[in-house]
Design a protein around this motif. Structure first.
Motif, mmCIF file in Angstrom:
data_model
loop_
_atom_site.group_PDB
_atom_site.id
_atom_site.type_symbol
_atom_site.label_atom_id
_atom_site.label_comp_id
_atom_site.label_asym_id
_atom_site.label_seq_id
_atom_site.Cartn_x
_atom_site.Cartn_y
_atom_site.Cartn_z
ATOM 1 N N THR A 1 117.964 2.682 86.864
ATOM 2 C CA THR A 1 118.424 2.186 85.563
ATOM 3 C C THR A 1 117.511 2.762 84.494
ATOM 4 N N VAL A 2 118.108 3.430 83.511
ATOM 5 C CA VAL A 2 117.330 3.978 82.392
ATOM 6 C C VAL A 2 117.576 3.083 81.179
ATOM 7 N N MET A 3 116.526 2.379 80.758
ATOM 8 C CA MET A 3 116.643 1.507 79.579
ATOM 9 C C MET A 3 115.643 1.953 78.532
ATOM 10 N N THR A 4 116.146 2.158 77.313
ATOM 11 C CA THR A 4 115.261 2.661 76.255
ATOM 12 C C THR A 4 114.836 1.559 75.289
ATOM 13 N N GLY A 5 115.245 0.333 75.567
ATOM 14 C CA GLY A 5 114.955 -0.745 74.619
ATOM 15 C C GLY A 5 116.126 -0.906 73.670
ATOM 16 N N PHE A 6 116.323 -2.126 73.215
ATOM 17 C CA PHE A 6 117.493 -2.416 72.389
ATOM 18 C C PHE A 6 117.211 -2.305 70.894
ATOM 19 N N GLU A 7 115.957 -2.130 70.530
ATOM 20 C CA GLU A 7 115.629 -2.139 69.100
ATOM 21 C C GLU A 7 116.187 -0.906 68.393
ATOM 22 N N ARG A 8 116.755 -1.129 67.209
ATOM 23 C CA ARG A 8 117.220 -0.049 66.334
ATOM 24 C C ARG A 8 116.295 -0.027 65.121
ATOM 25 N N SER A 9 115.321 0.867 65.152
ATOM 26 C CA SER A 9 114.267 0.847 64.130
ATOM 27 C C SER A 9 114.757 1.268 62.745
ATOM 28 N N ASN A 10 115.966 1.829 62.648
ATOM 29 C CA ASN A 10 116.468 2.232 61.322
ATOM 30 C C ASN A 10 117.377 1.165 60.697
ATOM 31 N N LEU A 11 117.587 0.047 61.416
ATOM 32 C CA LEU A 11 118.452 -1.008 60.893
ATOM 33 C C LEU A 11 117.644 -2.174 60.343
ATOM 34 N N THR A 12 118.091 -2.706 59.205
ATOM 35 C CA THR A 12 117.479 -3.887 58.603
ATOM 36 C C THR A 12 118.491 -5.026 58.679
ATOM 37 N N PHE A 13 118.098 -6.120 59.335
ATOM 38 C CA PHE A 13 119.000 -7.253 59.529
ATOM 39 C C PHE A 13 118.711 -8.366 58.522
ATOM 40 N N SER A 14 119.774 -9.044 58.102
ATOM 41 C CA SER A 14 119.590 -10.221 57.244
ATOM 42 C C SER A 14 120.727 -11.211 57.469
ATOM 43 N N VAL A 15 120.423 -12.491 57.274
ATOM 44 C CA VAL A 15 121.423 -13.563 57.327
ATOM 45 C C VAL A 15 121.398 -14.264 55.973
ATOM 46 N N VAL A 16 122.569 -14.383 55.361
ATOM 47 C CA VAL A 16 122.674 -15.043 54.053
ATOM 48 C C VAL A 16 123.473 -16.327 54.246
ATOM 49 N N LYS A 17 122.857 -17.467 53.876
ATOM 50 C CA LYS A 17 123.503 -18.766 54.064
ATOM 51 C C LYS A 17 123.678 -19.474 52.720
ATOM 52 N N GLY A 18 124.747 -20.264 52.623
ATOM 53 C CA GLY A 18 124.928 -21.129 51.460
ATOM 54 C C GLY A 18 125.116 -20.401 50.146
ATOM 55 N N GLN A 19 125.664 -19.188 50.184
ATOM 56 C CA GLN A 19 125.967 -18.447 48.960
ATOM 57 C C GLN A 19 127.453 -18.110 48.914
ATOM 58 N N ASP A 20 127.933 -17.814 47.713
ATOM 59 C CA ASP A 20 129.331 -17.428 47.521
ATOM 60 C C ASP A 20 129.554 -16.064 48.173
ATOM 61 N N ARG A 21 130.329 -16.047 49.257
ATOM 62 C CA ARG A 21 130.509 -14.818 50.036
ATOM 63 C C ARG A 21 131.232 -13.726 49.238
ATOM 64 N N ASP A 22 132.295 -14.123 48.562
ATOM 65 C CA ASP A 22 133.076 -13.129 47.813
ATOM 66 C C ASP A 22 132.232 -12.470 46.734
ATOM 67 N N LYS A 23 131.456 -13.282 46.045
ATOM 68 C CA LYS A 23 130.593 -12.766 44.976
ATOM 69 C C LYS A 23 129.568 -11.783 45.560
ATOM 70 N N PHE A 24 128.985 -12.145 46.703
ATOM 71 C CA PHE A 24 127.993 -11.289 47.361
ATOM 72 C C PHE A 24 128.616 -9.952 47.770
ATOM 73 N N VAL A 25 129.782 -10.012 48.424
ATOM 74 C CA VAL A 25 130.440 -8.796 48.916
ATOM 75 C C VAL A 25 130.814 -7.866 47.765
ATOM 76 N N LYS A 26 131.392 -8.433 46.717
ATOM 77 C CA LYS A 26 131.789 -7.609 45.557
ATOM 78 C C LYS A 26 130.583 -6.893 44.957
ATOM 79 N N ALA A 27 129.492 -7.635 44.764
ATOM 80 C CA ALA A 27 128.283 -7.046 44.165
ATOM 81 C C ALA A 27 127.686 -5.986 45.082
ATOM 82 N N TYR A 28 127.660 -6.253 46.393
ATOM 83 C CA TYR A 28 127.061 -5.336 47.369
ATOM 84 C C TYR A 28 127.820 -4.012 47.415
ATOM 85 N N VAL A 29 129.150 -4.127 47.544
ATOM 86 C CA VAL A 29 129.984 -2.925 47.667
ATOM 87 C C VAL A 29 129.931 -2.102 46.380
#
Length: 598
Positions: A204-232
């Motif tokens: 079994t060849v395993m290289t590790g699951f970490e993706r060092s070029n990805l930044t993860f975030s969780v956003v809670k309790g905010q207006d989703r539509d407003k966030f998506v529109k601003a982000y895009v």
């Protein structure tokens, strides 16, 4: 047809890698997997999405006698990979349901004549005994089984047709070496893959699951539509995927973005096959920069320049989340993965799990859902949480996810939380978020008056805010577990034991400032010009732009500004075939740009 190489050293393998694929060295795990199969060892290769799994079977295919068979459940991936291989001068083809009868027989005739180095096949094809008899006439030194987690009943995407692979492999007079590949496999799934395919776990060849070029975030309790529109809007021009759990949510987000003038596509099972294919093609060809989709979209999408993935709703398990989020940044450039959490998502996913055809799988699916909920609420490193789930230990914080880098100020919102909790109690703990928000903001809604809630002491005590703001605040309180949501036809909100401590003044509550959207990439005029040229060339050749060059290649090109063949070959992802095909056009663009800058 390409000349077969006789492998005696890693130097010769690196020569293939450099000449055809334009890479100067193998990534972690690739060389080990390749050496395993070239020495006849059946191997399981576990690499994260974007980790370079395809190189593990494409390079051996170039140096082995015969045709390597690649089993993939993904029609779109087959086409993308075959297009990319043909671009660099490697003979390849695919067999799946998209072919006409005439096309199928033509490809099989060529395959039997040994015309291809790689032949991609859908697993369902092995249900045909005549097809198995045909491939037994071919010289097949290796079978690469992509998305191998589909073979396991413990996997998140189990497909019964994959269970036949063991029988197919054993049907060959001269057994081919087996390479099973997957990006998302827990220890139980890895064990099952090895058992089903008779692979020694030692290989079994395993290289590790970490993706060092990805930044993860969780956003809670905010207006989703407003966030998506601003982000895009802030990242207009960059490719992104927005995942939603239901068709209704996909249509809603799609319509919202379309109205704001975004070049957006959508994809879900409620659309016809023709429309789905058309929308997918628009996204792959960079005609639409944003794809809004259910999880029906994306498996096998080889588009390497996706800069962000937003989950508008929480998915049902960590395997699905990491696979979907991992479609960002396959070219290795920095990319962002954001999950917008709402307590309603839990109810939606529980409903979808309850609709499962196989009741025996429901308890396991609910357990996986709980891990997903825990991820949304953790305050520790998000990347560490994910890779711990897949069985890795002794991990360090990533120091780049939203939890690791959060410097937002906290405000004391205890009094406002007490107001909401008090209102929930006075309303009898038998109503949902909308009605509670209407009472708190002093709405004259007919139902509010009918129930006599306008007479409560908590009626209108938050009338300085609108109902949407208060609804988002209630969502925040739920996410902090001071309020709970009872499942049923209508989600009813009640106060938890933790909430009692807040109401009685034993616990204070702090809320961090709103998460602000950011621009992912820095402006680069030369990169933009090269990207425009890439699009023009891709449209003329009727291939996706990333097949011509990845964003990583273009960024490297913009930084190095090569103006000679030798310099152009130094660019990441440029080999002899791409130099010959595209070098002159891109170097002319760079020369023209440099003259403008003088």
């Amino acid at each position: 047809m390409m000349k077969n190489l006789e492998v005696t050293s890693i130097e010769q393998l690196q020569s293939v890698l450099s000449t055809y694929f334009g890479y100067s060295s193998f990534r972690t795990g690739q060389e080990q997997a390749i050496q395993n199969v070239l020495h006849g060892r059946d191997t399981l290769c576990v690499m994260p999405t974007g980790g370079g799994k395809s190189i593990c079977y494409q390079v051996p295919a170039m140096v082995m006698e015969g045709t390597v068979l690649v089993v993939s459940p993904l029609i779109s991936l087959m086409k993308d990979q075959v297009d990319a291989l043909l671009q660099i001068g490697v003979q390849a083809a695919y067999i799946n349901s998209s072919l006409t009868t005439e096309e199928y027989f033509g490809i099989m005739e060529n395959a039997l004549a040994g015309a291809y180095k790689l032949l991609y096949v859908a697993p369902e094809r092995f249900e045909s005994q005549s097809f198995i008899q045909q491939i037994n006439k071919m010289d097949i030194p290796m079978i690469a089984i992509d998305e191998a987690h589909c073979i396991s009943q413990w996997g998140h995407d189990f497909r019964p047709s994959y269970r036949m692979m063991h029988t197919v492999i054993n049907s060959f007079v001269k057994k081919p070496v087996v390479l099973a590949l997957t990006a998302t496999a827990t220890p139980a799934v890895r064990d099952d893959i090895c058992h089903q395919l008779n692979i020694d776990p030692e290989f079994t060849v395993m290289t590790g699951f970490e993706r060092s070029n990805l930044t993860f975030s969780v956003v809670k309790g905010q207006d989703r539509d407003k966030f998506v529109k601003a982000y895009v809007k802030k990242n207009e021009g960059e490719a992104g995927i927005i995942y939603a759990a239901t068709r209704k949510a996909v249509d809603q987000v799609y319509t919202m973005l379309e109205r704001t003038g975004i070049a957006v596509a959508r994809y879900h099972a409620g659309l016809s096959d023709t429309v789905r294919q058309s929308e997918q093609d628009r996204f792959l060809m960079d005609e639409a920069t944003v794809m809004v989709a259910t999880n029906a979209f994306g498996m096998g999408i080889d588009k390497s320049n996706i800069r962000y993935v937003i989950h508008y709703q929480m998915p049902k398990n960590m395997e699905s989340y990491y696979q979907e989020a991992g479609r960002a940044g396959r070219d290795g450039l920095d990319s962002h993965c954001t999950l917008l959490f709402s307590s309603q998502d839990v109810i939606t996913q529980r409903f979808l799990i309850d609709q499962s055809q196989d009741v025996n799988r429901i308890p396991g699916e609910l357990e996986k859902l709980q891990s997903m909920i825990d991820y949304c609420h953790t305050e520790s490193c998000l990347q560490k949480f994910i890779i711990s789930y897949f069985g890795e230990s002794d991990l360090q914080d990533c120091n780049r996810c939203a939890n690791c880098t959060d410097t937002r100020e906290r405000a004391d919102v205890t009094v406002d939380v007490q107001k909401v909790l008090s209102c929930v109690i006075r309303m009898g703990q038998r109503f949902g978020k909308t009605m509670i928000a209407q009472v708190l903001t002093g709405s004259r809604n007919k139902k509010v008056v009918e129930f006599g809630f306008d007479k409560l002491t908590t009626y209108g005590i938050m009338k300085g805010r609108n109902a949407k703001e208060v609804s988002d605040f209630i969502e925040f309180i739920i996410s902090e577990n001071f309020l709970g949501v009872e499942n049923g036809q209508f989600p009813i909100i009640y106060m938890t034991e933790l909430g009692k401590d807040v109401l009685t003044g034993k616990t204070k509550v702090y809320r961090k400032a709103t998460v602000e959207t950011k621009q992912i990439t820095q402006d680069d005029p030369l990169f933009d010009q090269l990207r425009a040229l890439r699009l023009k060339i891709a449209q003329e050749a009727s291939v996706p732009p990333f097949v011509v060059f990845s964003d990583k290649s273009l960024r490297d090109m913009a930084a190095k500004m090569p103006m000679t063949d030798e310099a152009f070959l130094e660019v990441n992802g440029v080999g002899d075939a791409k130099l010959e095909r595209y070098g002159e056009a891109f170097m002319e663009e760079i020369k023209a740009f440099s003259k403008q800058m003088v």
